[in-house]
Design an enzyme around this catalytic site. Structure first.
Site, PDB file in Angstrom:
ATOM      1  N   ASP A 189       0.887  -1.152   0.000  1.00 17.20           N
ATOM      2  CA  ASP A 189       0.000   0.000   0.000  1.00 17.20           C
ATOM      3  C   ASP A 189       0.938   1.219   0.000  1.00 17.20           C
ATOM      4  OD1 ASP A 189      -2.311   1.696   0.546  1.00 17.20           O
ATOM      5  OD2 ASP A 189      -1.525   1.827   2.577  1.00 17.20           O
ATOM      6  N   MET A 190       0.414   2.403  -0.284  1.00 20.51           N
ATOM      7  CA  MET A 190       1.288   3.576  -0.343  1.00 20.51           C
ATOM      8  C   MET A 190       1.161   4.459   0.899  1.00 20.51           C
ATOM      9  SD  MET A 190       1.535   6.565  -3.262  1.00 20.51           S
ATOM     10  CE  MET A 190       0.049   7.427  -2.727  1.00 20.51           C
ATOM     11  N   ASP A 191       0.013   5.119   1.061  1.00 22.03           N
ATOM     12  CA  ASP A 191      -0.169   6.077   2.162  1.00 22.03           C
ATOM     13  C   ASP A 191      -0.137   5.368   3.516  1.00 22.03           C
ATOM     14  OD1 ASP A 191      -0.636   8.435   0.519  1.00 22.03           O
ATOM     15  OD2 ASP A 191      -2.548   7.514  -0.004  1.00 22.03           O
ATOM     16  N   ASP A 193      -1.306  -0.730   6.201  1.00 24.01           N
ATOM     17  CA  ASP A 193      -1.351  -0.062   7.510  1.00 24.01           C
ATOM     18  C   ASP A 193      -2.776   0.107   8.025  1.00 24.01           C
ATOM     19  OD1 ASP A 193      -1.763   3.410   7.115  1.00 24.01           O
ATOM     20  OD2 ASP A 193      -1.852   1.968   5.484  1.00 24.01           O
TER      21      ASP A 193
END
Length: 200
Positions: free
Chosen positions: A12-14, A168
């Site tokens: 995932d990124m954010d 996250d």
């Protein structure tokens, strides 16, 4: 961390690769103030992984309002764009990605729109290291549905069980497990527990 069981890593990124969640939260805070919507930081954070348009729909649902969701999302994009510093890379996952990028396939699967995701991944130096990028624009159904991660696996040419996801948020973890992929949670920038997907 022993990753020998996996051929692909999907991040995932954010909040997982880039500490950009505070910038997203700030942009939502400004949006809520502008439209006089109650702002609940914890609740907005719990929606991490959802595209902004979906978050706008959730706001309508929660507060029984009828805002133009596209307008809300566009306002949030506008405020997000104005934030100059959107966050550093998260060193634990960034180092892991750097270490394995030559030996494994690496992808990012994010609920962020391309217009926000690509500049962030470029400025942080992550984009050139990726074999594939899947954003909110590439799938119909977003997290907690498995589509983002399934599309990422397809693009790197691997079966779901050959991939390990780093996430996250709970929504993201649900999406990974629904895709049949094991998932490692990243909490406050630290790599924590591994949850195995049930194999039917």
């Amino acid at each position: 961390m022993d990753l020998s069981a996996y051929k692909g890593l999907i991040f995932d990124m954010d909040g997982t690769l880039i500490d950009s969640m505070p910038a997203h939260i700030q942009a939502w805070k400004q949006t809520c103030e502008m439209y006089e919507i109650p702002f609940d930081e914890e609740w907005i954070y719990s929606l991490g992984g959802m595209p902004s348009i979906k978050t706008a729909q959730q706001i309508n649902h929660r507060y029984q309002q009828n805002f133009d969701t596209k307008r809300l999302a566009d306002t949030k994009y506008h405020f997000f764009d104005q934030i100059e510093f959107k966050g550093d890379v998260i060193s634990s996952t960034f180092e892991l990605l750097s270490e394995h990028k030559d030996s494994k396939k690496v992808a990012v699967g994010t609920g962020c729109a391309s217009l926000n995701a690509v500049p962030l991944l470029e400025s942080s130096g992550i984009l050139p290291m990726l074999d594939a990028l899947v954003t909110a624009d590439n799938v119909e159904r977003h997290k907690p549905h498995p589509d983002t991660f399934l599309e990422a696996a397809r693009r790197i040419g691997l079966a779901p069980e050959e991939c390990l996801v780093f996430e996250d948020t709970e929504l993201g973890q649900q999406a990974a497990l629904a895709a049949g992929m094991d998932c490692v949670m990243v909490v406050d920038g630290a790599i924590t527990s591994l949850t195995k997907a049930s194999r039917h």
